[in-house]
Design a protein around this motif. Structure first.
Motif, short mmCIF file in Angstrom:
data_model
loop_
_atom_site.label_atom_id
_atom_site.label_comp_id
_atom_site.label_asym_id
_atom_site.label_seq_id
_atom_site.Cartn_x
_atom_site.Cartn_y
_atom_site.Cartn_z
N ASN A 264 0.80 -1.22 0.00
CA ASN A 264 0.00 0.00 0.00
C ASN A 264 0.84 1.28 0.00
O ASN A 264 0.29 2.37 0.14
N LYS A 265 2.14 1.13 -0.14
CA LYS A 265 3.05 2.29 -0.14
C LYS A 265 2.75 3.17 1.07
O LYS A 265 2.58 4.38 0.96
N MET A 266 2.72 2.53 2.22
CA MET A 266 2.35 3.20 3.46
C MET A 266 3.48 3.04 4.47
O MET A 266 4.03 1.95 4.64
N ILE A 267 3.84 4.13 5.15
CA ILE A 267 4.85 4.09 6.19
C ILE A 267 4.22 4.59 7.49
O ILE A 267 3.63 5.66 7.53
N ILE A 268 4.33 3.79 8.54
CA ILE A 268 3.75 4.12 9.84
C ILE A 268 4.88 4.32 10.83
O ILE A 268 5.75 3.47 10.96
N ARG A 269 4.86 5.45 11.52
CA ARG A 269 5.90 5.75 12.51
C ARG A 269 5.26 6.05 13.86
O ARG A 269 4.10 6.44 13.95
N GLY A 270 6.05 5.90 14.90
CA GLY A 270 5.61 6.20 16.25
C GLY A 270 6.68 5.74 17.22
O GLY A 270 7.78 5.34 16.82
N HIS A 271 6.36 5.79 18.51
CA HIS A 271 7.31 5.31 19.51
C HIS A 271 6.80 4.08 20.25
O HIS A 271 7.46 3.59 21.15
N TYR A 272 5.62 3.61 19.87
CA TYR A 272 5.15 2.31 20.36
C TYR A 272 4.15 1.75 19.37
O TYR A 272 3.26 2.46 18.89
N ALA A 273 4.33 0.47 19.03
CA ALA A 273 3.42 -0.16 18.07
C ALA A 273 3.21 -1.62 18.45
O ALA A 273 4.11 -2.28 18.97
N GLU A 274 2.00 -2.11 18.16
CA GLU A 274 1.67 -3.53 18.30
C GLU A 274 1.14 -4.03 16.96
O GLU A 274 0.31 -3.36 16.34
N VAL A 275 1.61 -5.19 16.55
CA VAL A 275 1.20 -5.76 15.27
C VAL A 275 0.62 -7.16 15.53
O VAL A 275 1.29 -8.00 16.12
N TYR A 276 -0.62 -7.36 15.07
CA TYR A 276 -1.29 -8.66 15.20
C TYR A 276 -1.43 -9.22 13.78
O TYR A 276 -2.34 -8.83 13.04
N ARG A 277 -0.55 -10.12 13.44
CA ARG A 277 -0.47 -10.60 12.06
C ARG A 277 -1.72 -11.35 11.64
O ARG A 277 -2.26 -11.15 10.54
N ALA A 278 -2.22 -12.25 12.48
CA ALA A 278 -3.37 -13.07 12.12
C ALA A 278 -4.62 -12.21 11.89
O ALA A 278 -5.46 -12.54 11.05
N GLN A 279 -4.74 -11.12 12.63
CA GLN A 279 -5.90 -10.24 12.49
C GLN A 279 -5.67 -9.13 11.47
O GLN A 279 -6.53 -8.27 11.27
N ASP A 280 -4.48 -9.11 10.84
CA ASP A 280 -4.16 -8.04 9.89
C ASP A 280 -4.41 -6.67 10.51
O ASP A 280 -5.09 -5.82 9.94
N SER A 281 -3.88 -6.46 11.71
CA SER A 281 -4.11 -5.19 12.38
C SER A 281 -2.85 -4.72 13.10
O SER A 281 -1.98 -5.53 13.44
N MET A 282 -2.78 -3.42 13.31
CA MET A 282 -1.67 -2.85 14.07
C MET A 282 -2.16 -1.61 14.81
O MET A 282 -3.10 -0.94 14.38
N PHE A 283 -1.52 -1.34 15.95
CA PHE A 283 -1.86 -0.21 16.79
C PHE A 283 -0.59 0.60 17.00
O PHE A 283 0.46 0.04 17.32
N VAL A 284 -0.67 1.93 16.82
CA VAL A 284 0.50 2.80 16.95
C VAL A 284 0.13 3.99 17.82
O VAL A 284 -0.97 4.54 17.71
N THR A 285 1.05 4.40 18.68
CA THR A 285 0.82 5.57 19.52
C THR A 285 2.16 6.25 19.79
O THR A 285 3.20 5.81 19.32
N LYS A 286 2.13 7.35 20.53
CA LYS A 286 3.30 8.16 20.86
C LYS A 286 3.94 8.73 19.60
O LYS A 286 4.82 8.13 19.01
N LYS A 287 3.46 9.90 19.20
CA LYS A 287 3.87 10.60 17.98
C LYS A 287 3.61 9.72 16.76
O LYS A 287 4.45 9.58 15.87
#
Length: 546
Positions: A264-287
């Motif tokens: 998707n030509k997408m770049i996600i940045r932050g200072h904390y992230a969680e990635v759940y591969r099976a659910q195809d989801s990710m959570f990002v916080t802190k900038k």
């Protein structure tokens, strides 16, 4: 050659036992079927054959043939050699040497060394009993409860129950994970590995690279702390400190996090992230910041918390709490942002505002619609209490248009037309071709059409029972120059990418960067110490679940 009668052998053994009583470090010959002496061929040695049993300082030795050098307290062993050191080391080989003076053993030929938890197979082994360290410099294979370790060389620290490697080691677990490194420490119990320098951890689904990390090969979890990244299918995850859990298809990253979505030509940045591969989801916080790269421009989305879900090419982005959007010619703010890649729809919810050039658009709900194929902005909708404000570039007033709903159209990512429908109102500062002020146009109608050029209103057309009047500036008081619900938010406008972050996020970033430098300096700290935090974290999580 002279064969010694059996009673002389018994006398020899009694002498050896007597000597051992005076010197506890002497090798004790407990049994041999035959004993020969040939000073010409083997000076100062006794040839022992048959079922040989010997002992030295807790080590039991068995073999079929031996040269025993009593003065040197040294013995050479041949044929089905067995050495046992209590319940810690059991070793078989075709040939071995043992020095009772320094407790140093050497074994060669189909060597198999067993500990309570592992088995090492190699060609040659050196065993230093004083330091309780086993060395080998030939190809070795270690079997540890379903895990296979292979290397060109290595050593085993008996007291620590730890294998250590400094050259081309590979661990293959029974779950199919493969760990490769040139510097690795492996603890038999509880099957923990620590890698230093360029190392990889791979399986059929994931690829991990690190230059300093811990990995529990039994539980398939790891912590990575130096130049590390994880590749999940089409995503690359980076961070100063990373956690990985294969069984739960979960990973997290802390400080200077970067997640690259290549599809998707997408770049996600932050200072904390969680990635759940099976659910195809990710959570990002802190900038947190998401960058969507397009052919002509890039779109940036920031919020305190960002959630990305959905299959490739159907991603959904949700930004919560003070969500912000920025691109070269447009920016916006709202309480939350919802973006559907498949629909090409961005919804701004909760006090939304969009700035396009020097125009401000507000309403109860704002929709930005882009072409899913070209990813270019196509149109815009402002629903319920739509309001457009444009600061007059030649004066101090504000051009204003409002209505129930607003529909805007874009060409080459620039708005060129706006339609306001139902209960439309307008206040417009008019000038002639010489930029001379004419008056203030104030009117009402059913709908209004605006044509824009370079984000500036060029014409305004009123439809269905229009009522308007042009007032000289002196005849229209200040309180009548603003439509009801007028709210100019120009001081909030995001004019550069740096301004997409609130001051609280920038202050947090400064603090995190300082902590990150300290953590990277501590990256050389033995991972055994750092790995303790994983166990503590797991205990906290389990208590929380209860």
């Amino acid at each position: 050659m002279k064969t010694i009668p059996l009673f002389f052998l018994y006398s020899f053994l009694l002498f050896t036992f007597a000597a051992a009583a005076q010197n506890k470090k002497s090798i004790i010959i407990k049994h041999a079927d035959y004993s020969d002496i040939n000073q010409a061929e083997i000076p100062d040695a006794v040839l022992l054959t048959g079922n040989i049993e010997a002992e030295h300082d807790g080590v039991l030795i068995n073999c079929n043939k031996a040269y025993y050098f009593e003065k040197e307290n040294y013995i050479k062993l041949f044929g089905n050699v067995i050495m046992n050191q209590g319940d810690t080391i059991h070793m078989n080989s075709r040939y071995a040497e043992y020095n009772g003076m320094n407790g140093f053993a050497y074994a060669n030929g189909q060597v198999v060394m067993r500990s309570p938890n592992s088995m090492l197979e190699t060609d040659t082994i050196h065993f230093d009993r004083n330091q309780n360290i086993v060395y080998y410099n030939s190809f070795g294979k270690i079997t540890n409860e379903g895990n296979i370790l292979t290397s060109k060389a290595g050593k085993y620290l008996v007291n620590e129950k730890k294998f250590q490697f400094f050259n081309a080691v590979t661990i293959t677990t029974d779950q199919g994970t493969v760990v490769k490194s040139n510097h690795l420490d492996f603890y038999e119990v509880p099957q923990h590995s620590y890698v230093f320098g360029p190392s990889t951890i791979t399986n059929k689904d994931n690829y991990i690279y690190t230059e300093n990390g811990f990995y529990d090969v039994k539980k398939d979890i790891g912590k990575l702390i130096k130049k590390s990244h994880i590749i999940y299918d089409n995503r690359r995850i980076e961070g100063d400190s990373m956690y990985y859990d294969k069984k739960n298809d979960f990973s997290s990253a802390t400080n200077n996090v970067k997640i690259t979505d290549t599809i998707n030509k997408m770049i996600i940045r932050g200072h904390y992230a969680e990635v759940y591969r099976a659910q195809d989801s990710m959570f990002v916080t802190k900038k947190a910041l998401i960058t969507t790269v397009t052919e002509n421009d890039s779109v940036y989305i920031h919020a305190k918390r960002i959630l990305v879900t959905g299959k490739p090419e159907a991603r959904i982005i949700r930004g919560f709490n003070d969500a912000r959007l920025y691109k070269t010619d447009m920016s916006g703010k709202s309480d939350s942002i919802h973006y559907s890649q498949k629909q090409g729809l961005t919804q701004m919810i909760g006090k939304p505002v969009v700035w396009n050039g020097n125009s401000q658009l507000t309403g109860q709900l704002i929709h930005l619609i882009n072409n899913p194929i070209t990813e270019q902005l196509d149109s815009l909708k402002v629903l319920n209490n739509a309001f457009v404000i444009q600061q007059d570039t030649l004066g101090s007033g504000f051009n204003q248009v409002k209505g129930q709903n607003l529909y805007g159209k874009f060409r080459d990512n620039k708005m060129y037309q706006i339609d306001l429908v139902k209960n439309a109102e307008i206040i417009y500062y008019m000038y002639n071709d010489d930029d001379e002020f004419i008056g203030i146009n104030k009117g009402v109608c059913s709908s209004i059409n605006l044509e824009l050029e370079d984000n500036k209103i060029q014409t305004a057309t009123l439809f269905v029972e229009p009522k308007s009047e042009i007032y000289p500036e002196t005849e229209l008081p200040e309180n009548a120059r603003k439509l009801r619900d007028f709210n100019w938010r120009g001081d909030e406008q995001i004019r550069s990418l740096d301004q997409i972050f609130p001051e609280s996020e920038l202050a947090l970033d400064v603090q995190i960067q300082k902590e990150s430098k300290i953590q990277q300096q501590q990256a050389e700290t033995p991972m055994e110490i750092q790995a303790e935090s994983i166990g503590k974290q797991q205990k906290v999580k389990s208590k929380t679940k209860k």
